[in-house]
Design an enzyme around this catalytic site. Sequence first.
Site, short mmCIF file in Angstrom:
data_model
loop_
_atom_site.label_atom_id
_atom_site.label_comp_id
_atom_site.label_asym_id
_atom_site.label_seq_id
_atom_site.Cartn_x
_atom_site.Cartn_y
_atom_site.Cartn_z
N MET A 1 5.86 0.71 -8.63
CA MET A 1 7.20 0.73 -9.22
C MET A 1 7.10 0.63 -10.74
O MET A 1 8.07 0.30 -11.42
CB MET A 1 8.05 -0.40 -8.65
CG MET A 1 8.28 -0.25 -7.15
SD MET A 1 9.79 -1.01 -6.54
CE MET A 1 9.58 -2.69 -7.01
N HIS B 1 -2.63 -3.10 -11.18
CA HIS B 1 -2.38 -1.71 -10.77
C HIS B 1 -3.57 -0.82 -11.14
O HIS B 1 -3.97 0.05 -10.38
CB HIS B 1 -1.14 -1.15 -11.49
CG HIS B 1 0.16 -1.77 -11.06
ND1 HIS B 1 0.92 -2.56 -11.89
CD2 HIS B 1 0.83 -1.69 -9.89
CE1 HIS B 1 2.01 -2.94 -11.25
NE2 HIS B 1 1.98 -2.44 -10.04
N GLN C 1 14.70 -1.05 -1.48
CA GLN C 1 14.04 -2.33 -1.19
C GLN C 1 14.63 -3.49 -1.97
O GLN C 1 14.07 -4.59 -1.95
CB GLN C 1 12.53 -2.21 -1.35
CG GLN C 1 12.04 -2.02 -2.78
CD GLN C 1 10.55 -1.65 -2.81
OE1 GLN C 1 10.17 -0.54 -2.48
NE2 GLN C 1 9.70 -2.57 -3.23
N LYS D 1 -2.18 -8.54 -3.14
CA LYS D 1 -1.20 -9.48 -3.68
C LYS D 1 0.06 -9.47 -2.80
O LYS D 1 0.65 -10.51 -2.51
CB LYS D 1 -0.89 -9.08 -5.12
CG LYS D 1 0.48 -9.41 -5.66
CD LYS D 1 0.56 -10.85 -6.10
CE LYS D 1 1.83 -11.17 -6.83
NZ LYS D 1 3.05 -10.65 -6.26
N SER E 1 1.46 -9.69 -11.65
CA SER E 1 2.63 -9.08 -11.02
C SER E 1 3.57 -8.62 -12.12
O SER E 1 3.69 -9.28 -13.17
CB SER E 1 3.35 -10.14 -10.16
OG SER E 1 4.68 -9.73 -9.89
N SER E 2 4.25 -7.50 -11.88
CA SER E 2 5.21 -7.01 -12.89
C SER E 2 6.30 -8.05 -13.13
O SER E 2 6.84 -8.16 -14.23
CB SER E 2 5.84 -5.71 -12.42
OG SER E 2 4.82 -4.79 -12.10
#
Length: 298
Positions: free
Chosen positions: A44, A51, A75, A163, A199-200
């Site tokens: 995303m 990533h 989502q 993750k 994590s973003s």
Amino acid sequence: MRDRIKVNSKTEKPVAVVRSRVALQQQVRAWKAAGETVGFVPTMGALHAGHLSLVEKAKENASRTITSIFVNPAQFAPGEDFETYPRREEADLALLSGAGCDLVYLPTVAEMYPDGSVTDVRVNGMSDLLDGIYRPHFFYGVATVVARLFLHAQPDVAVFGEKDYQQLQVIRRMVRDLGFPIRIIGGETRRDADGLAQSSRNLYLSAEERRAAGAMFAALHRASVRLSQGALPSAVRAEAEAHLLRSGFRSVDYIALVDPDTLAALPDDAPMPAGIARLLGAAWLGRTRLIDNLSVTR
Ligand code: PAF
């Protein structure tokens, strides 16, 4: 064939970008006709080193690599962070150029969900556990978009981060049930120096929250050691929850010890059986929900 090439002056070889399914499929067909294999990394965006390690893994397992960037509305529930989810196309493309990705697929919502689209994919059961209890829409949205992305990209191999362990298992199950001819590979979680899983959504954390966030890994790591030594899961869970709350987390959605394949809960009041299990956690730090997981061996 390629509807747009983004040029980033800082990189020598800019990654090619396509925004339509037709252009993507033309390129994939050409590669396959030339005997190449395709590795795929759905994302995303708001890319980080985690990533890029998935892209690296795709490159190790296929001769061509495609990354998709699509913030999937299906989502997110109303009130979640769809609108504010970080979007950083230019920076993402520069990172993917540097990582040696061959092609980026940047579909529009209309490309992924053509007007009047009513077809969903539901991996029942497994989608309703753990995170599925707190985000009931989530894995249905993920399975639906990943199935569509697979049909668009037609990869030989696809890589997803460990993750998001439940997501990885849901996708494995979908691929098995629907017979997608795609090998699914899990990519190891990348962590910051204090153990925080990359994590973003870490971008949402304030400086103070970021200092506290390492407690998620610390609590799960301590719990995994205790479980591997035979401590009762019920006691270990209570300790891990107390650790998180003491460290500044606002609330804990779950700490759970499960079968690593089916995600079925393991007994709470008996030591973990010999073998491998998965320990997962989800907790709120301010307005940010962090998830993480570790493998546990006994
Ligand atoms: O993990 C993600 O980034 C997303 O859930 C995915 C797999 C790209 C589907 O939108």
